[in-house]
Design a protein around this motif. Structure first.
Motif, mmCIF file in Angstrom:
data_model
loop_
_atom_site.group_PDB
_atom_site.id
_atom_site.type_symbol
_atom_site.label_atom_id
_atom_site.label_comp_id
_atom_site.label_asym_id
_atom_site.label_seq_id
_atom_site.Cartn_x
_atom_site.Cartn_y
_atom_site.Cartn_z
ATOM 1 N N SER A 98 0.828 -1.208 0.000
ATOM 2 C CA SER A 98 0.000 0.000 0.000
ATOM 3 C C SER A 98 0.862 1.256 0.000
ATOM 4 O O SER A 98 0.481 2.277 -0.582
ATOM 5 N N GLN A 99 2.017 1.202 0.637
ATOM 6 C CA GLN A 99 2.923 2.353 0.637
ATOM 7 C C GLN A 99 3.477 2.610 -0.760
ATOM 8 O O GLN A 99 3.619 3.765 -1.181
ATOM 9 N N LEU A 100 3.771 1.536 -1.503
ATOM 10 C CA LEU A 100 4.225 1.700 -2.886
ATOM 11 C C LEU A 100 3.106 2.271 -3.750
ATOM 12 O O LEU A 100 3.339 3.140 -4.604
ATOM 13 N N TYR A 101 1.885 1.791 -3.536
ATOM 14 C CA TYR A 101 0.735 2.323 -4.280
ATOM 15 C C TYR A 101 0.582 3.815 -4.002
ATOM 16 O O TYR A 101 0.371 4.622 -4.915
ATOM 17 N N GLU A 102 0.686 4.184 -2.740
ATOM 18 C CA GLU A 102 0.554 5.595 -2.365
ATOM 19 C C GLU A 102 1.652 6.437 -2.998
ATOM 20 O O GLU A 102 1.407 7.549 -3.464
ATOM 21 N N LEU A 103 2.873 5.894 -3.015
ATOM 22 C CA LEU A 103 4.004 6.639 -3.555
ATOM 23 C C LEU A 103 3.830 6.938 -5.032
ATOM 24 O O LEU A 103 4.121 8.055 -5.495
#
Length: 221
Positions: free
Chosen positions: A157-162
């Motif tokens: 999810s952090q990669l998606y947000e980034l």
């Protein structure tokens, strides 16, 4: 090609308007819904005539985005098998001269290396001994629990947000983890501050009637 600015998502509330070109159709603090006109590209004057412009503005609002990420409960991961080997080389002014060799039988391995260099009077010399530890890896089945699954999915999810939410500011995140027939799913609701204005062309198809925006031309004798 002239343009309007419209909104293309669920209902939200306008926080700030920075209009650059066009006629503002909404006010700060007002709610807007999908398809609503925000900034009109049709500009009128005191004489009642109109002209078309490229509508341009930054319209900031608080929005929500939703995403979900899944992983199977049973995972085949590379894990250290316990077999290892060490090899060493002489490091001399950037060159490495191997003098101790070692290998493992597994086709998968992780290598850790460190260099021991003398440092007389606090100055590290460009010479030393480099030691590499080669750890053999093998595939092992691992059963994930809620904690390990959530940790892995939160990284996704952090990669998606980034990458996918780089154009907005994320204010808050709400996580919901479920386990359904051996599949963990993490659903994330993001609360964002973003520019919600989208450009819509004016008069690009035969169904768009622009006659009411154009001053009638007097007939020439």
């Amino acid at each position: 090609m002239m343009k309007n600015l419209t909104y293309r998502n669920q209902m939200t509330v306008i926080l700030r308007i920075e209009a650059l070109e066009g006629s503002t159709e909404i006010e700060e603090g007002s709610g807007v819904i999908e398809g609503q006109l925000l900034i009109s590209g049709v500009m009128g004057d005191e004489q009642g005539t109109s002209r078309l412009v490229h509508a341009d503005a930054r319209i900031l609002a608080r929005t929500t985005r939703e995403a979900s990420f899944s992983v199977e409960e049973r995972q085949n991961d590379l894990q250290p098998s316990g077999e290892f080997a060490e090899r060493q080389s002489l490091m001399l002014f950037g060159l490495h001269l191997p003098y101790r060799f070692g290998r493992v039988d597994s086709p998968y391995a992780a290598v850790e290396s460190f260099t021991d260099s003398p440092s007389p009077l606090g100055t590290t010399l460009p010479v030393g001994i480099t030691t590499e530890r080669v750890n053999a890896l093998s595939y092992e089945e691992r059963l994930m629990d809620e904690n390990s699954a959530k940790e892995l999915l939160e990284k996704q999810s952090q990669l998606y947000e980034l990458f996918s939410l780089s154009d907005c500011t994320v204010e808050d995140r709400a996580y919901t983890l479920t386990d359904d027939n051996g599949v963990f799913t993490l659903r994330v609701t993001y609360t964002c501050i973003e520019d919600i204005a989208y450009s819509d062309p004016i008069g690009t198809d035969e169904n768009t009637d622009l006659r009411r925006y154009v001053l009638p031309t007097e007939a020439k004798e």
